[in-house]
Design an enzyme around this catalytic site. Structure first.
Site, PDB file in Angstrom:
ATOM      1  N   GLY A  10       0.853  -1.194   0.000  1.00  0.00           N
ATOM      2  CA  GLY A  10       0.000   0.000   0.000  1.00  0.00           C
ATOM      3  C   GLY A  10       0.878   1.228   0.000  1.00  0.00           C
ATOM      4  O   GLY A  10       2.070   1.133   0.290  1.00  0.00           O
ATOM      5  N   CYS A  66       5.414  -6.171   1.502  1.00  0.00           N
ATOM      6  CA  CYS A  66       5.735  -4.747   1.607  1.00  0.00           C
ATOM      7  C   CYS A  66       5.006  -4.119   2.791  1.00  0.00           C
ATOM      8  O   CYS A  66       5.300  -4.456   3.932  1.00  0.00           O
ATOM      9  CB  CYS A  66       5.416  -4.042   0.292  1.00  0.00           C
ATOM     10  SG  CYS A  66       6.152  -2.412   0.191  1.00  0.00           S
ATOM     11  N   TYR A  67       4.030  -3.244   2.551  1.00  0.00           N
ATOM     12  CA  TYR A  67       3.284  -2.654   3.670  1.00  0.00           C
ATOM     13  C   TYR A  67       2.708  -3.741   4.569  1.00  0.00           C
ATOM     14  O   TYR A  67       2.706  -3.619   5.789  1.00  0.00           O
ATOM     15  CB  TYR A  67       2.156  -1.759   3.115  1.00  0.00           C
ATOM     16  CG  TYR A  67       1.372  -1.045   4.193  1.00  0.00           C
ATOM     17  CD1 TYR A  67       1.780   0.186   4.683  1.00  0.00           C
ATOM     18  CD2 TYR A  67       0.226  -1.625   4.745  1.00  0.00           C
ATOM     19  CE1 TYR A  67       1.076   0.825   5.693  1.00  0.00           C
ATOM     20  CE2 TYR A  67      -0.480  -0.993   5.760  1.00  0.00           C
ATOM     21  CZ  TYR A  67      -0.059   0.229   6.223  1.00  0.00           C
ATOM     22  OH  TYR A  67      -0.751   0.859   7.225  1.00  0.00           O
ATOM     23  N   HIS A  90       8.130  -7.247  -3.686  1.00  0.00           N
ATOM     24  CA  HIS A  90       6.822  -7.559  -4.266  1.00  0.00           C
ATOM     25  C   HIS A  90       6.907  -8.808  -5.150  1.00  0.00           C
ATOM     26  O   HIS A  90       7.240  -8.713  -6.324  1.00  0.00           O
ATOM     27  CB  HIS A  90       6.342  -6.382  -5.129  1.00  0.00           C
ATOM     28  CG  HIS A  90       5.922  -5.198  -4.334  1.00  0.00           C
ATOM     29  ND1 HIS A  90       4.634  -5.013  -3.910  1.00  0.00           N
ATOM     30  CD2 HIS A  90       6.611  -4.138  -3.867  1.00  0.00           C
ATOM     31  CE1 HIS A  90       4.540  -3.893  -3.213  1.00  0.00           C
ATOM     32  NE2 HIS A  90       5.739  -3.340  -3.182  1.00  0.00           N
ATOM     33  N   GLU A 130       4.504 -10.325  -6.485  1.00  0.00           N
ATOM     34  CA  GLU A 130       3.445 -10.306  -7.497  1.00  0.00           C
ATOM     35  C   GLU A 130       3.879  -9.578  -8.773  1.00  0.00           C
ATOM     36  O   GLU A 130       3.200  -9.656  -9.794  1.00  0.00           O
ATOM     37  CB  GLU A 130       2.175  -9.664  -6.920  1.00  0.00           C
ATOM     38  CG  GLU A 130       2.180  -8.148  -6.755  1.00  0.00           C
ATOM     39  CD  GLU A 130       2.819  -7.649  -5.459  1.00  0.00           C
ATOM     40  OE1 GLU A 130       3.652  -8.388  -4.883  1.00  0.00           O
ATOM     41  OE2 GLU A 130       2.501  -6.514  -5.040  1.00  0.00           O
ATOM     42  N   ASP A 141     -16.353  -9.629 -23.879  1.00  0.00           N
ATOM     43  CA  ASP A 141     -17.170  -9.915 -22.701  1.00  0.00           C
ATOM     44  C   ASP A 141     -18.571 -10.383 -23.076  1.00  0.00           C
ATOM     45  O   ASP A 141     -19.043 -11.405 -22.584  1.00  0.00           O
ATOM     46  CB  ASP A 141     -17.241  -8.674 -21.794  1.00  0.00           C
ATOM     47  CG  ASP A 141     -15.858  -8.167 -21.433  1.00  0.00           C
ATOM     48  OD1 ASP A 141     -14.895  -8.948 -21.572  1.00  0.00           O
ATOM     49  OD2 ASP A 141     -15.725  -6.993 -21.040  1.00  0.00           O
ATOM     50  N   LYS A 163     -10.049 -10.376 -16.795  1.00  0.00           N
ATOM     51  CA  LYS A 163     -10.139 -10.413 -18.261  1.00  0.00           C
ATOM     52  C   LYS A 163      -9.428 -11.627 -18.865  1.00  0.00           C
ATOM     53  O   LYS A 163      -9.947 -12.252 -19.788  1.00  0.00           O
ATOM     54  CB  LYS A 163      -9.528  -9.123 -18.836  1.00  0.00           C
ATOM     55  CG  LYS A 163      -9.795  -8.913 -20.313  1.00  0.00           C
ATOM     56  CD  LYS A 163     -11.113  -8.215 -20.503  1.00  0.00           C
ATOM     57  CE  LYS A 163     -11.435  -7.929 -21.946  1.00  0.00           C
ATOM     58  NZ  LYS A 163     -12.634  -7.069 -22.052  1.00  0.00           N
TER      59      LYS A 163
END
Ligand code: XMP
Length: 516
Positions: A60, A87-88, A175, A177, A233, A372
């Protein structure tokens, strides 16, 4: 219902702000584990009620010491559920459990070399002794809480990872991710599969089966209507509904005549011929051209096209008898963005449907829990053609926002032909689909040229091609000169009325991707 946590082992991602939580949730799903984002303020009781298989605390933008910095219910650490903080999330874990975060004033941003100190530890087992990781922090942990061991460091950050396996608590300052962290996905997988013991069961077949079951439960023997545009979609919604409820589905395709070359034919071919969907194809091109005659203002064009779309759609929908439901392709990011008021950028919910007076359908949103890339994978699995599954974003008002000035049938034909050449040539070159979007624009100007012995006075075509991750920002694509030369030659030779081709080298901001 939007979520699958009753049927699937679920990871809850506690959102401490910024954009990190979405990326983490996607990475978890890529590891074939279902994940959902929840606010950092979730209570320990609510966590227990939802019985997640693991928790991840996101990064964050705040400092843990900033006034009003986001906190979490500290009883959650004691629930025995495996927790991984990034992290945060790591700093908060350290602070909450008695560690120390000194104010060194030294941050670390960007690439850093990660050194594993404890190769036998639970989280970093298998990570090379040194590798690249991605850091983005000012504060960092100076002393880990009692019971934790420090498992990695970088040149600047002494505690780059820590863990207390007896309490099932794990954390990294970097991080995992982010794609720049070399072993990032490996660490996430290790946490999910080995440490938390969650099997990789969130697979395409599983997603489709469960979604189909849900649709059947919700719809019963009711009839459903779906507005089909040919976009990813709405096409995946239609294909899923076809699989779930067969002929209880009717699709209405409002063809405003502003689509690209062969696009309308492809929608009809795919859904009527291949999927045998009950398809109402409304050919409204003339009606739209009439309404748009003389209109040059971009906002006015959008308003006319949008209003007319829903007018035509509901005209058809109310002709059908006994329809109870309307299906639409809301995705998980739309749900997160419209529900998350603390996010810096709140997009208006683009799926709000303007029901006319006295008309109402219950909504079905079968893609509401999906990202998506999952929607595309579902589409492929259901047998939709690549042209639809990997379709680039295309504005609802179609080519109308790519023709500057008044829209005429002649200009539409010109742009369609030039745009088809641009798509064919760049598509041939960009097999990896690294370019986000590419198309032609027809501006309302003419210039002098010479072809053969004749002076010409024709329109230019502008090539627009951008790289982007989410369309919020974009850069013009560095296409090879030879490719641009080939496109230019072909357009001038093959498209009547065009005597010049230009390449748009504007990033976003300050430009937008579309011209209008
Ligand atoms: P801009 O031009 O704002 O576009 O940089 C950002 C992304 O949104 C798409 N776009 C639209 N999509 N209806 C849509 O459904 C619209 O009116 C519309 N206008 C722009 C655009 O193609 C790009 O991907």
């Amino acid at each position: 219902m939007t979520d699958y946590h009753d049927e699937q082992p679920t990871v809850l991602v506690l959102d401490f702000g910024a954009q990190y939580a979405q990326l983490i949730a996607r990475r978890v799903r890529e590891a074939r584990v279902y994940s959902e984002i929840v606010p950092h303020s979730i209570s320990a009781e609510e966590v227990e009620r939802r019985r997640p298989a693991a928790l991840i605390l996101s990064g964050g933008p705040a400092s843990v010491y900033a006034p009003g910095a986001p906190k979490m219910d500290t009883r959650i650490y004691g629930l025995g559920i495996p927790v991984l903080g990034f992290c945060y999330g790591m700093q908060l874990m350290a602070l909450d459990l008695g560690g120390h975060i000194p104010d060194t004033g030294v941050g670390e941003y960007g690439f850093a070399q990660l050194t594993v100190l404890e190769p036998e530890c639970a989280l970093l087992a298998g990570v090379p002794e040194t590798s690249q990781c991605w850091m983005s922090h000012r504060d960092s942990v100076g002393t880990a809480p009692d019971g934790f061991i420090v498992t990695a460091r970088t040149a600047i950050t002494e505690v780059a990872a820590m863990e207390d396996p007896s309490r099932r608590l794990y954390a990294t300052q970097f991080h995992p991710e982010v794609a720049h962290t070399e072993s990032g996905q490996q660490i996430i997988k290790r946490f999910l599969h080995e440490i938390a013991g969650i099997p990789p069961v969130w697979t395409m077949v599983n997603i489709i089966d469960e979604t189909v079951d849900r649709i059947r439960q919700q719809v019963g023997d009711g009839r459903v209507i779906c507005a089909l545009s040919g976009g990813v979609d709405s096409s995946v919604v239609a294909a899923l509904l076809r699989r779930a409820i067969g002929h209880q589905l009717t699709c209405v395709f409002v063809d405003h005549g502003l689509l690209r070359l062969d696009e309308a034919e492809q929608v009809v071919r795919t859904f009527r011929d291949q999927f045998r969907v009950d398809l109402v194809h409304v050919e409204a091109e003339e009606r739209y051209l009439g309404l748009l005659a003389g209109v040059t203002d971009p906002e006015e064009k959008r308003r006319i096209i949008g209003e007319e779309f829903w007018r035509v759609f509901f005209e058809e929908a109310t002709k059908l008898k006994g329809v109870k439901f309307l299906a639409q392709g809301t995705l998980y990011p739309d749900v997160i963005e419209s529900g998350n008021k603390s996010a810096a950028k709140i997009k208006s919910h683009h799926n709000l449907i303007p029901f006319p007076e006295g008309v109402h359908f219950d909504l079905i949103e079968p893609l509401k829990a999906l990202f998506k890339d999952e929607v595309r994978a579902v589409g492929s699995e259901l047998g939709l053609p690549d042209e639809i599954v990997h379709r680039q974003p295309f504005p609802g008002p179609g080519l109308a926002v790519r023709i500057v000035g008044e829209i005429t049938q002649g200009k539409l034909e010109t742009l369609r032909r030039a745009d088809a050449i641009i798509r064919e040539e760049i598509g041939e070159w960009d097999k990896e689909r690294s370019v986000w979007q590419y198309f032609g624009v027809l501006p309302d100007i003419r210039s002098v040229g010479v072809m053969g012995d004749e002076r010409t006075y024709g329109h230019p075509i502008i090539i627009r091609a951008v790289s982007s991750a989410d369309a919020m920002t974009a850069d013009w694509a560095r296409l090879p000169h030879d490719l641009l030369a080939r496109i230019s030659n072909r357009i001038i030779n093959e498209v009547e009325g065009i005597n010049r081709v230009a390449y748009d080298i504007t990033s976003k901001p300050p430009g937008t991707i579309e011209w209008e």
